[in-house]
Design a protein around this motif. Sequence first.
Motif, PDB file in Angstrom:
ATOM      1  N   ILE A 111     -33.726 -12.084 -21.382  1.00 54.88           N
ATOM      2  CA  ILE A 111     -33.282 -12.155 -22.664  1.00 54.88           C
ATOM      3  C   ILE A 111     -32.556 -10.977 -23.157  1.00 54.88           C
ATOM      4  N   SER A 112     -33.219  -9.726 -22.595  1.00 58.39           N
ATOM      5  CA  SER A 112     -32.889  -8.230 -23.189  1.00 58.39           C
ATOM      6  C   SER A 112     -31.457  -8.196 -22.702  1.00 58.39           C
ATOM      7  N   ILE A 113     -31.231  -8.535 -21.348  1.00 58.61           N
ATOM      8  CA  ILE A 113     -30.082  -8.288 -20.766  1.00 58.61           C
ATOM      9  C   ILE A 113     -28.758  -9.158 -21.256  1.00 58.61           C
ATOM     10  N   LEU A 114     -29.307 -10.462 -21.486  1.00 57.67           N
ATOM     11  CA  LEU A 114     -28.189 -11.194 -22.227  1.00 57.67           C
ATOM     12  C   LEU A 114     -27.916 -10.668 -23.749  1.00 57.67           C
ATOM     13  N   ASN A 115     -28.704 -10.428 -24.408  1.00 55.85           N
ATOM     14  CA  ASN A 115     -28.636  -9.908 -25.881  1.00 55.85           C
ATOM     15  C   ASN A 115     -28.035  -8.620 -25.866  1.00 55.85           C
ATOM     16  N   SER A 116     -28.110  -7.673 -24.514  1.00 54.76           N
ATOM     17  CA  SER A 116     -27.285  -6.545 -24.631  1.00 54.76           C
ATOM     18  C   SER A 116     -25.787  -6.754 -24.288  1.00 54.76           C
ATOM     19  N   ILE A 117     -25.341  -7.731 -23.141  1.00 54.08           N
ATOM     20  CA  ILE A 117     -24.223  -8.025 -22.785  1.00 54.08           C
ATOM     21  C   ILE A 117     -23.532  -8.573 -24.422  1.00 54.08           C
ATOM     22  N   ALA A 118     -23.990  -9.168 -25.109  1.00 53.78           N
ATOM     23  CA  ALA A 118     -23.634  -9.679 -26.475  1.00 53.78           C
ATOM     24  C   ALA A 118     -23.458  -8.547 -27.418  1.00 53.78           C
ATOM     25  N   HIS A 119     -24.370  -7.597 -27.474  1.00 53.77           N
ATOM     26  CA  HIS A 119     -24.252  -6.284 -28.150  1.00 53.77           C
ATOM     27  C   HIS A 119     -22.845  -5.703 -27.867  1.00 53.77           C
ATOM     28  N   THR A 120     -22.901  -5.292 -26.617  1.00 55.03           N
ATOM     29  CA  THR A 120     -21.774  -4.620 -25.914  1.00 55.03           C
ATOM     30  C   THR A 120     -20.418  -5.394 -26.033  1.00 55.03           C
ATOM     31  N   LEU A 121     -20.477  -6.567 -25.925  1.00 53.77           N
ATOM     32  CA  LEU A 121     -19.112  -7.597 -26.409  1.00 53.77           C
ATOM     33  C   LEU A 121     -18.920  -7.359 -27.913  1.00 53.77           C
ATOM     34  N   LEU A 122     -19.724  -7.303 -28.701  1.00 54.30           N
ATOM     35  CA  LEU A 122     -19.401  -7.444 -30.193  1.00 54.30           C
ATOM     36  C   LEU A 122     -19.002  -5.945 -30.404  1.00 54.30           C
ATOM     37  N   LYS A 123     -19.624  -4.802 -29.818  1.00 53.44           N
ATOM     38  CA  LYS A 123     -19.213  -3.479 -30.155  1.00 53.44           C
ATOM     39  C   LYS A 123     -17.923  -2.871 -29.355  1.00 53.44           C
ATOM     40  N   ASP A 124     -17.658  -3.427 -28.332  1.00 53.70           N
ATOM     41  CA  ASP A 124     -16.449  -2.719 -27.499  1.00 53.70           C
ATOM     42  C   ASP A 124     -15.580  -3.890 -27.113  1.00 53.70           C
ATOM     43  N   HIS A 125     -15.438  -5.122 -27.183  1.00 56.39           N
ATOM     44  CA  HIS A 125     -14.734  -6.135 -26.814  1.00 56.39           C
ATOM     45  C   HIS A 125     -14.696  -7.053 -27.866  1.00 56.39           C
ATOM     46  N   GLU A 126     -14.316  -6.801 -29.056  1.00 55.81           N
ATOM     47  CA  GLU A 126     -14.560  -7.848 -30.136  1.00 55.81           C
ATOM     48  C   GLU A 126     -13.524  -9.087 -30.111  1.00 55.81           C
ATOM     49  N   GLU A 127     -12.477  -8.682 -29.303  1.00 55.93           N
ATOM     50  CA  GLU A 127     -11.411  -9.753 -29.023  1.00 55.93           C
ATOM     51  C   GLU A 127     -11.931 -10.977 -28.229  1.00 55.93           C
ATOM     52  N   ALA A 128     -13.104 -10.611 -27.750  1.00 55.46           N
ATOM     53  CA  ALA A 128     -13.739 -11.812 -26.790  1.00 55.46           C
ATOM     54  C   ALA A 128     -14.434 -12.651 -27.581  1.00 55.46           C
ATOM     55  N   ILE A 129     -14.942 -11.923 -28.742  1.00 58.28           N
ATOM     56  CA  ILE A 129     -15.836 -13.117 -29.857  1.00 58.28           C
ATOM     57  C   ILE A 129     -15.098 -14.109 -30.262  1.00 58.28           C
ATOM     58  N   ASP A 130     -15.619 -15.258 -30.279  1.00 60.04           N
ATOM     59  CA  ASP A 130     -14.892 -16.497 -30.765  1.00 60.04           C
ATOM     60  C   ASP A 130     -15.283 -16.925 -32.254  1.00 60.04           C
ATOM     61  N   ILE A 138     -24.458  -2.942 -17.580  1.00 58.26           N
ATOM     62  CA  ILE A 138     -24.308  -3.843 -18.744  1.00 58.26           C
ATOM     63  C   ILE A 138     -23.026  -3.657 -19.131  1.00 58.26           C
ATOM     64  N   ARG A 139     -22.492  -2.444 -19.453  1.00 62.51           N
ATOM     65  CA  ARG A 139     -21.252  -2.491 -19.790  1.00 62.51           C
ATOM     66  C   ARG A 139     -19.990  -2.958 -18.960  1.00 62.51           C
ATOM     67  N   VAL A 140     -20.393  -2.874 -17.537  1.00 66.30           N
ATOM     68  CA  VAL A 140     -19.289  -3.309 -16.573  1.00 66.30           C
ATOM     69  C   VAL A 140     -19.324  -4.915 -16.718  1.00 66.30           C
ATOM     70  N   ILE A 141     -20.539  -5.358 -16.623  1.00 73.17           N
ATOM     71  CA  ILE A 141     -20.786  -6.942 -16.730  1.00 73.17           C
ATOM     72  C   ILE A 141     -19.948  -7.567 -18.143  1.00 73.17           C
ATOM     73  N   ALA A 142     -20.227  -6.528 -19.270  1.00 75.88           N
ATOM     74  CA  ALA A 142     -19.719  -7.244 -20.411  1.00 75.88           C
ATOM     75  C   ALA A 142     -18.142  -7.147 -20.373  1.00 75.88           C
ATOM     76  N   LYS A 143     -17.718  -6.169 -19.821  1.00 73.55           N
ATOM     77  CA  LYS A 143     -16.275  -6.076 -19.757  1.00 73.55           C
ATOM     78  C   LYS A 143     -15.555  -7.143 -18.556  1.00 73.55           C
ATOM     79  N   ASP A 144     -16.276  -7.500 -17.732  1.00 77.72           N
ATOM     80  CA  ASP A 144     -15.957  -8.690 -16.858  1.00 77.72           C
ATOM     81  C   ASP A 144     -16.142  -9.803 -17.608  1.00 77.72           C
ATOM     82  N   TRP A 145     -16.778 -10.105 -18.384  1.00 82.01           N
ATOM     83  CA  TRP A 145     -17.243 -11.253 -19.176  1.00 82.01           C
ATOM     84  C   TRP A 145     -16.127 -11.551 -20.374  1.00 82.01           C
ATOM     85  N   ALA A 146     -15.750 -10.325 -20.918  1.00 79.55           N
ATOM     86  CA  ALA A 146     -14.620 -10.279 -21.813  1.00 79.55           C
ATOM     87  C   ALA A 146     -13.334 -10.629 -21.422  1.00 79.55           C
ATOM     88  N   GLU A 147     -13.296  -9.943 -20.089  1.00 81.38           N
ATOM     89  CA  GLU A 147     -11.776 -10.314 -19.349  1.00 81.38           C
ATOM     90  C   GLU A 147     -11.590 -11.992 -18.960  1.00 81.38           C
TER      91      GLU A 147
END
Length: 189
Positions: free
Chosen positions: A62-81, A119-128
């Motif tokens: 749960i902490s990992i999933l929420n941390s990916i969300a945190h990183t998306l919100l902070k560094d990859h906002e274009e991926a947020i719908d 976490i940051r690499v996974i969030a970047k891949d998720w955003a892409e």
Amino acid sequence: THWGHNARGSHPIVFWRAADHKAKTGIPTVVVDPRRTGTVQGYEEIGGTESSHHVVTINGDISILNSIAHTLLKDHEEAIDWEFLKKHVTGWEEYVEAVKTRYSPEQVEAVTGVKPEQIRVIAKDWAEATLKGRRRGKGGVLTFWGIGYNQHIHGQHNVISIINLHALTGNIGRPGCGPFSMTGQPNAM
């Protein structure tokens, strides 16, 4: 992504379809499991460790999933719908606020054992993957989990966290993406 799910052993047809797609396209894969399973090894054989991420944690999902969300919100906002959230999700404001304030990669490292860089690499891949799927109108992020994940001590909340992350990025309701429970008859047998 696979969460606590050794698809190569329990759902080989699904695993090999994903593995074949990885071999053809080089898609990144993530396996979150404390064990070095056949799924981890299979993806690494195809794509090496550059595009095959093995996240080792016990009770940190749960902490990992929420941390990916945190990183998306902070560094990859274009991926947020944001439009998807406003139209289809209730309680998203509280979720966004919680992950922003309590789940940075640094805040969860002690709980998860996962380095913030991973976490940051996974969030970047998720955003892409999210953005590519959105542009094509198909594909994006597909997440699998098995029945053991549901039966985990925090099983219901594990799955809710997966769904929250998919909703945040709009990876629901489009062919080729979404949260995908690999449970039922095959596992029960």
